[in-house]
Scaffold this motif. Structure first.
Motif, PDB file in Angstrom:
ATOM      1  N   ARG A 179      -9.851   5.983   9.283  1.00  0.00           N
ATOM      2  CA  ARG A 179      -8.406   5.974   9.396  1.00  0.00           C
ATOM      3  C   ARG A 179      -8.036   5.348  10.745  1.00  0.00           C
ATOM      4  NH1 ARG A 179      -4.848   9.292   6.862  1.00  0.00           N
ATOM      5  NH2 ARG A 179      -6.377  10.951   6.519  1.00  0.00           N
ATOM      6  N   ARG A 220      -6.622  -1.057  -5.696  1.00  0.00           N
ATOM      7  CA  ARG A 220      -7.876  -0.623  -5.070  1.00  0.00           C
ATOM      8  C   ARG A 220      -7.675   0.767  -4.475  1.00  0.00           C
ATOM      9  NH1 ARG A 220     -11.852  -4.396  -4.035  1.00  0.00           N
ATOM     10  NH2 ARG A 220     -12.453  -3.416  -2.078  1.00  0.00           N
ATOM     11  N   THR A 261      -4.056   0.634  -2.579  1.00  0.00           N
ATOM     12  CA  THR A 261      -3.650  -0.687  -2.112  1.00  0.00           C
ATOM     13  C   THR A 261      -3.524  -1.568  -3.347  1.00  0.00           C
ATOM     14  OG1 THR A 261      -4.765  -0.360  -0.019  1.00  0.00           O
ATOM     15  CG2 THR A 261      -4.325  -2.621  -0.658  1.00  0.00           C
ATOM     16  N   ARG A 284      -5.297   5.038  12.489  1.00  0.00           N
ATOM     17  CA  ARG A 284      -4.404   5.764  13.393  1.00  0.00           C
ATOM     18  C   ARG A 284      -5.154   6.782  14.254  1.00  0.00           C
ATOM     19  NH1 ARG A 284      -1.414  10.286  11.693  1.00  0.00           N
ATOM     20  NH2 ARG A 284      -1.958   9.641   9.590  1.00  0.00           N
ATOM     21  N   GLY A 342       0.806  -1.198   0.000  1.00  0.00           N
ATOM     22  CA  GLY A 342       0.000   0.000   0.000  1.00  0.00           C
ATOM     23  C   GLY A 342       0.840   1.249   0.000  1.00  0.00           C
ATOM     24  N   CYS A 343       0.263   2.322  -0.501  1.00  0.00           N
ATOM     25  CA  CYS A 343       0.929   3.588  -0.252  1.00  0.00           C
ATOM     26  C   CYS A 343      -0.089   4.584   0.222  1.00  0.00           C
ATOM     27  CB  CYS A 343       1.754   4.052  -1.431  1.00  0.00           C
ATOM     28  SG  CYS A 343       0.847   4.717  -2.783  1.00  0.00           S
ATOM     29  N   GLY A 366      -3.036   2.341   8.599  1.00  0.00           N
ATOM     30  CA  GLY A 366      -3.996   1.755   7.672  1.00  0.00           C
ATOM     31  C   GLY A 366      -5.390   2.333   7.728  1.00  0.00           C
ATOM     32  N   ILE A 392       2.397   6.579  11.341  1.00  0.00           N
ATOM     33  CA  ILE A 392       1.867   6.717   9.992  1.00  0.00           C
ATOM     34  C   ILE A 392       1.942   5.340   9.345  1.00  0.00           C
ATOM     35  CG2 ILE A 392       2.535   7.553   7.700  1.00  0.00           C
ATOM     36  CD1 ILE A 392       2.910  10.245   8.846  1.00  0.00           C
ATOM     37  N   GLY A 393       0.938   5.001   8.553  1.00  0.00           N
ATOM     38  CA  GLY A 393       0.941   3.702   7.910  1.00  0.00           C
ATOM     39  C   GLY A 393       0.110   2.670   8.639  1.00  0.00           C
ATOM     40  N   LYS A 438       1.539  -4.468   3.508  1.00  0.00           N
ATOM     41  CA  LYS A 438       0.400  -4.389   4.420  1.00  0.00           C
ATOM     42  C   LYS A 438      -0.327  -5.726   4.359  1.00  0.00           C
ATOM     43  CE  LYS A 438       1.068   0.008   4.951  1.00  0.00           C
ATOM     44  NZ  LYS A 438       1.522   0.561   6.227  1.00  0.00           N
ATOM     45  N   LYS A 493      -2.944   7.565  -2.679  1.00  0.00           N
ATOM     46  CA  LYS A 493      -3.183   6.456  -1.751  1.00  0.00           C
ATOM     47  C   LYS A 493      -3.810   5.290  -2.492  1.00  0.00           C
ATOM     48  CE  LYS A 493      -2.957   9.012   2.221  1.00  0.00           C
ATOM     49  NZ  LYS A 493      -3.247   9.113   3.642  1.00  0.00           N
TER      50      LYS A 493
HETATM   51  N1  LIG Z   1      -7.724   5.950  -0.209  1.00  0.00           N
HETATM   52  C1  LIG Z   1      -7.175   4.746  -0.099  1.00  0.00           C
HETATM   53  N2  LIG Z   1      -7.506   3.779  -0.974  1.00  0.00           N
HETATM   54  C2  LIG Z   1      -6.978   2.542  -0.875  1.00  0.00           C
HETATM   55  N3  LIG Z   1      -6.074   2.195   0.075  1.00  0.00           N
HETATM   56  C3  LIG Z   1      -5.716   3.135   0.986  1.00  0.00           C
HETATM   57  C4  LIG Z   1      -6.229   4.433   0.932  1.00  0.00           C
HETATM   58  N4  LIG Z   1      -5.679   5.126   1.943  1.00  0.00           N
HETATM   59  C5  LIG Z   1      -4.861   4.293   2.601  1.00  0.00           C
HETATM   60  N5  LIG Z   1      -4.875   3.089   2.028  1.00  0.00           N
HETATM   61  C6  LIG Z   1      -4.124   1.884   2.465  1.00  0.00           C
HETATM   62  O1  LIG Z   1      -3.835   2.033   3.831  1.00  0.00           O
HETATM   63  C7  LIG Z   1      -2.418   1.988   4.062  1.00  0.00           C
HETATM   64  C8  LIG Z   1      -2.023   2.937   5.174  1.00  0.00           C
HETATM   65  O2  LIG Z   1      -2.295   4.234   4.761  1.00  0.00           O
HETATM   66  P1  LIG Z   1      -1.509   5.513   5.354  1.00  0.00           P
HETATM   67  O3  LIG Z   1      -2.099   6.721   4.760  1.00  0.00           O
HETATM   68  O4  LIG Z   1      -0.031   5.287   5.178  1.00  0.00           O
HETATM   69  O5  LIG Z   1      -1.825   5.359   6.847  1.00  0.00           O
HETATM   70  P2  LIG Z   1      -2.288   6.450   7.853  1.00  0.00           P
HETATM   71  O6  LIG Z   1      -3.668   6.807   7.396  1.00  0.00           O
HETATM   72  O7  LIG Z   1      -2.253   5.757   9.155  1.00  0.00           O
HETATM   73  O8  LIG Z   1      -1.317   7.535   7.707  1.00  0.00           O
HETATM   74  C9  LIG Z   1      -1.827   2.335   2.741  1.00  0.00           C
HETATM   75  O9  LIG Z   1      -0.542   1.761   2.614  1.00  0.00           O
HETATM   76  C10 LIG Z   1      -2.827   1.760   1.757  1.00  0.00           C
HETATM   77  O10 LIG Z   1      -2.588   0.366   1.578  1.00  0.00           O
END
Ligand SMILES: Nc1ncnc2c1ncn2[C@@H]1O[C@H](COP(=O)(O)OP(=O)(O)O)[C@@H](O)[C@H]1O
Ligand SMILES: Nc1ncnc2c1ncn2[C@@H]1O[C@H](COP(=O)(O)OP(=O)(O)O)[C@@H](O)[C@H]1O
Ligand SMILES: Nc1ncnc2c1ncn2[C@@H]1O[C@H](COP(=O)(O)OP(=O)(O)O)[C@@H](O)[C@H]1O
Lengths: 409, 113, 409, 409, 113, 113
Positions: free
Chosen positions: F101, F62, F29, F103, E35-36, E89, E86-87, E58, F27
């Motif tokens: 979210r 996704r 996955t 976190r 994921g990103c 999910g 961060i990350g 992930k 963002k």
């Molecule tokens: N809008 C999105 N659509 C699909 N997957 C997402 C989305 N936002 C986050 N993710 C998934 O959730 C993981 C964690 O997101 P991230 O933004 O790094 O975490 P946080 O919200 O805790 O900062 C990502 O690596 C991705 O796999």
């Protein structure tokens, strides 16, 4: 310091030890080959089990062969002070190590046939019985202290057929023995769950990894040159012909398997092994061209034998150890009586009847012994995993560990 | 349109594919998953530490279909994937609002097939 | 051409070169074993790093041992014309290659303890210092040019205890040394991120691949017979007992580890290594049964020591190199003073007190040297990856490459 | 039994056989290294193909070199009874096995360049032609029965330049030959689908597995000591300097590649091979420091040459066999004429002009022969897979089997 | 019925499973993803060529639940998966129209549990 | 909110990511799948037994987005993933009811970005 004068005697002894050491270590290394050949040929859920089975079999074999097997086969034991051993038993010790490598092939061969569903410890016990008693008995009759009575040069056999039984490096003594000991085990165990449907349709279970299978085959092929050449037992008797014939038979096995299987990687890499299994017996007496033919025959036997066994006869011999070691080994024993003749450019001094007779005896002996040992174990402790364990796979059921624990979810 | 997601036993995949083909369904996306349901779990040890694992390998199939294909698709999967054992799996149906074929940009019922 | 008469002298010299070459190459090959043992025992994100660390350590070791280490240890250097080297330094050159293999084990051992979080180059520098200075100093005292003064046959030690320190193939000089040099590095580095929670609960990090781990163990086991047997230094002194004892100790280690760990594949394959580590010192003087016991003891030490270290003492020694090489190596040094005695069927001529003393000295020496070198490096350049780098994993952070680049997403 | 007196003659002969056997088997084992180096450096869809190509090439090579190549190169054939072979042809048979290992490197080298898109059987045929005719011709001119006429000690070359062409273990005869034979094949085949865009942008195709790549490199490195040292041909001529120089060049190659590539694992493991390729020619005459420099040079050639070839010249040489074997091999041939001089601490007796000349001749000869053979095959049967087959990958298209069949969906 | 999809850090899976079990949720389908999100990316080089990579490993969990289980399931995941980094999910909830148990053919709320 | 699921050719992933970044979508996955559609299948043999395989490697992306991002996201994917060959893939859009979210516990449009 090594410039000081050295007696030829001492040099010769040292070189013999080195020669045997190289052979022993190469054969020891082959067991890594057995492990990877099996790991690649089973499902991922059985890879760890393949690894640990081979290691355990080696360890158990060492102990029982040291305590019982080698004394039976060769009449040699090591219950003397280290000083005595060092003084006059150097070659004996190396012979033990070398021939242990041969003996330990027996459970390693069986392992591939019973994979994915056999209990660990009952199987280790069976291996112990084979290496401690069954195999050494036959070894004694061909290569060891009973060879004069049984199948050796001055035996009844030799006086009847004109020549003793010839098995230079164990096509029959090791491989055929292993393959035919495995067969009853495979039959008693029965096929893996879902391997054949209730109606009897075969549903092949795909293997996990061709690279691991190939790695195993390569390690075995490389080590095999130790297996065959060091069967000389001492450097003065080393024969380059054995090396060349092993090479030619391996190549014959590769080419035949490759052609008949339409370039299937599993068959090709096993074809090399088939050729090597078959050449052991006559590797010192074949002409290289004869060795090639013997190897090619073995390659063909495996390519046609494996599906016959697993598809038509519905025997779930996972790695095909019965066709590979049992059938190709017997073929090798008999082939020594054919291509070893001077008629085919061979060295001669070998009797077809003797080869056929003892090969047959070995088949009967091994099959009976295997049926007995596994039969008794099956009735007492049971030799097969419970259904639920088999579904989980032996790695988790027995070792509580997957092949790639990090990837577990 | 609906998105049909089926979680099945890995060794039923070939039969399911064949049965789907009979029902005229030839497009799908497949991936390996692990699942836990009514099947028992087991324990894993690494170097003396144990932890509970109760996920077993499954295969997940996702198929986007037009309404009239929903029931035939489900029927095909159910009949082919059923082994009668615990762990045979589940089928989930979710609404699918749009479907775009990337190559042509086509949308909807045309794109899905 | 090879049928022309050959002087015995020349044959003997050639055979010595061959003997040492086989040993040297087998030990060189063991480093592939270190690489795969580590690659299998870390996470996938650290596999590439494991590979490159071992290769780099070997390369750096070769250079510093050639330039500094070997001259210190044995008083031999090669700054002469090729003609001179060929003429009279053949055996010296092979000895260099052989003993380099021993020396290069030091950073390879350490590598497994500090895995997944250490910086690459500072660690390579530490390895260079150990192989160039620290290890050669101890080597000189036991096997080399200072052995007469320090621990050898005519040393103060021998005159005090009745016998010099006996370490045939390096339980103490190589393995214990490596393990105890690693310990301070591991302590200074601290555990991997998330290895223990803030409250101190241990959260084991699963390993990536049992087949790779097993491959590493197999390569090491096979090569070990070169390590031990070729420690003879020349063919005339080769001892079959060394080979047999190595085998028995390995088997002892396997069986003990397998039984005590309930058939855990990680422990079983490391148990073989534990047995081999422990047998080095006394492999030439044990009775085979004694070697079995020593190896079994080492297997037990590892199975119980590893969780003690990583779970209770909360030392994140990733591969368990301190218990494996440090503890089992020390056990081997001491065991040579016990099972080497004639009382236990051994060859005798060894002193328990001498063994205990030098084993103790080695522990102190290694721990201090390790603490010093890693302490200084830590204060100057830092020895640990940044948090973000560790999270990405050393493969991407250091080498910008994953183990399976094709599967990267 | 081995305590019976043994004639020195017989011991010497046995030791020679052993010596050559070890070399031959080590070189045979290197082919497993070729297989894994390639399997790791291609995509997963081409791993099975890599495995089977190497096995098939070995098998085909054995047959054609036995029947045609060896007789051409050395004037020796084995069409005599086994009795004759055993009596007086022991060393000949071992030489066949040893030099077959060299010859079989030719298709194994080419294999890595043409990976992932070449047809299987046309390529096997090309390999057969090279091993049966092309290579033996050049072998005959340098090491074999034509060396007196062509490049050997009493040839025109020697009378012109003062020394014959010196290539101890095949930098030019084997490696440069293989690399320059591969180049036209790679050019005629053209790049893999999608390797470069229509506009000519390079889109690197990521490799499948660094551990497999590293395993291949390790196997090759280990076996290489057999390749180089056993080039002596008999034990009385064994040279420890060859072993030491091989080691130093390998280490030079590792360090240079590691530094110039910023610790890239692919380059580091290939750097070791680059150093070994380059040292073959002069391994018996370099000073170890000279060997280090030659190896480091080769490491640099590969690190800078590979991207030049694949990125700038847009030649899709998958494993970089042209820079690795072709360029580094040629460098090795020339370097023997430089660092082999006494000026650089070498043994002397080598002519720069002779080295340069024959290296150049080899390049022309190989390139022309490669272009001819692959050109003709391309025009007749075609040497490249159909587009659809290449998309599926050679594993499925040719062998109907994936590397991990169990994971197939 | 809803389909809950959670993307979490791989090393939180065990805790999440335990917490879900406490909430009475024992059925799920799990697979590894990359994921990103807000996490930084990094650069990968192969033989001198660099490319940007910003996907981190992930684990994705998919759970089909009846309405009354939606909130407890989400709460369980949030509480167990949260590491504060961060990350950590995301959780996504989509409508689930049908659910079929393959073994029995049962549908709906019965099938899902 | 919508969940956009795109099945694309593996070697288009980098370009798609770049194009999505331009559209402000960062963002996602991602995971590997196998798919079958209009592309031809092939035959696999193991030790003499053949079976039909017609799944080819694809990558599945996704992305959860707010309404106003739906069309830009689809456009970005279509333009970047298109290679003109059969097998370029599909995009599926399903309704997304909630997004959390982990976190922070945030919900909805804030959480998704
Ligand atoms: N809008 C999105 N659509 C699909 N997957 C997402 C989305 N936002 C986050 N993710 C998934 O959730 C993981 C964690 O997101 P991230 O933004 O790094 O975490 P946080 O919200 O805790 O900062 C990502 O690596 C991705 O796999
Ligand atoms: N509620 C659920 N949500 C998500 N996946 C589920 C759910 N129920 C079952 N599954 C998936 O289906 C698989 C089979 O479920 P299981 O309950 O073992 O089968 P059965 O319903 O035949 O007893 C599980 O391993 C899991 O992957
Ligand atoms: N109806 C569908 N349901 C699920 N996945 C599909 C569907 N149609 C296509 N796919 C996925 O998209 C991929 C590409 O589809 P394909 O039909 O080959 O491409 P194109 O539409 O460009 O011809 C397939 O391999 C499959 O993974």
């Amino acid at each position: 310091m090594s410039d000081s004068p050295v007696s030829v005697m001492r040099l010769a002894r040292g070189t013999d030890v080195l020669f045997l050491l190289i052979g022993a270590v190469m054969i020891f290394a082959m067991h890594a080959g057995f492990a990877f050949l099996e790991a690649g040929s089973v499902r991922r859920q059985s890879q760890v089990n393949a690894m640990n089975k081979i290691v355990a079999d080696w360890a158990v074999s060492t102990v029982v062969y040291f305590l019982i097997g080698f004394p039976i086969a060769r009449g040699i034991q090591f219950w003397a002070e280290a000083g005595v051993l060092v003084g006059s038993r150097q070659i004996d010790m190396m012979h033990f190590f070398l021939y242990l490598g041969f003996a330990a092939c027996i459970p390693a061969i069986i392992s591939g046939g019973i994979a994915e569903r056999a209990k660990f410890w009952t199987n280790a016990v069976a291996g112990g019985v084979f290496v401690g008693l069954v195999y050494p008995l036959f070894e004694a009759c061909t290569w060891g202290q009973l060879s004069g009575l049984a199948f050796g040069e001055n035996s009844w056999l030799a006086s009847w057929t004109g020549a003793g039984f010839h098995d230079y490096a164990g096509s029959v003594v090791v491989h055929s023995m292993g393959g035919w000991l495995a067969l009853p085990a495979i039959l008693i165990l029965g096929p893996r769950r879902r391997r054949y449907t209730a109606e009897g349709t075969s549903v092949p279970i795909p293997v996990s990894s061709i690279p691991f299978l190939a790695l195993g085959s390569w390690i075995l092929c490389v080590g095999w040159f130790g297996f065959n050449v060091m069967s000389a037992g001492r450097i003065a008797d080393v024969s380059a012909l054995v090396a060349l014939n092993s090479l030619m038979a391996m190549v014959g096995g590769i080419l035949a398997a490759m052609l008949f299987s339409h370039n299937d990687a599993g068959f090709t890499h096993n074809g090399a092994l088939a050729g090597l299994v078959a050449v052991c017996a006559g590797s010192d007496i074949f002409h290289p061209a004869g060795a090639f033919v013997v190897g090619a025959g073995a390659g063909a036997i495996f390519v046609f034998g494996f599906p016959m066994v697993t598809e038509r006869m519905k025997i779930d011999d996972v790695l095909g150890v019965w066709p590979l070691h049992g059938l190709c080994g017997s073929w090798g024993g008999i082939a020594a009586g054919i291509f070893g003749q001077r008629l085919f450019g061979g060295l001669g001094g070998v009797s077809f009847v003797a080869q056929l007779t003892v090969t047959g005896i070995a088949v009967l002996f091994a099959f009976t012994a295997g049926a007995l040992v596994y039969g008794v174990l099956n009735m007492t402790f049971g030799i097969r995993l419970a259904d639920q364990e088999e579904m989980l796979g032996p790695d988790l059921a027995i070792h509580h560990l997957e092949a790639s624990p990090e990837e577990a979810l | 349109m609906k998105m049909i997601e089926a979680v099945i036993q890995p060794d039923r995949l070939e039969v399911v594919k064949a049965e789907l083909a009979k029902a005229g369904v030839r497009k799908m996306t497949v991936f390996r998953v692990k699942g836990c349901g009514q099947q028992m779990g087991y324990t894993e040890t690494y170097r003396g530490r144990r932890h509970q694992v109760n996920l077993l390998p499954k295969v997940c199939i996702r198929i986007g279909v037009n309404e009239d294909y929903v029931q035939p698709t489900i029927d095909a999967i159910v009949s082919a994937a059923r082994g009668g054992d615990i762990g045979d799996g589940k089928i989930f149906v979710t609404p699918l609002e749009r479907c775009v074929r990337i190559r042509t940009g086509e949308e909807g019922s045309e794109a899905i097939g």
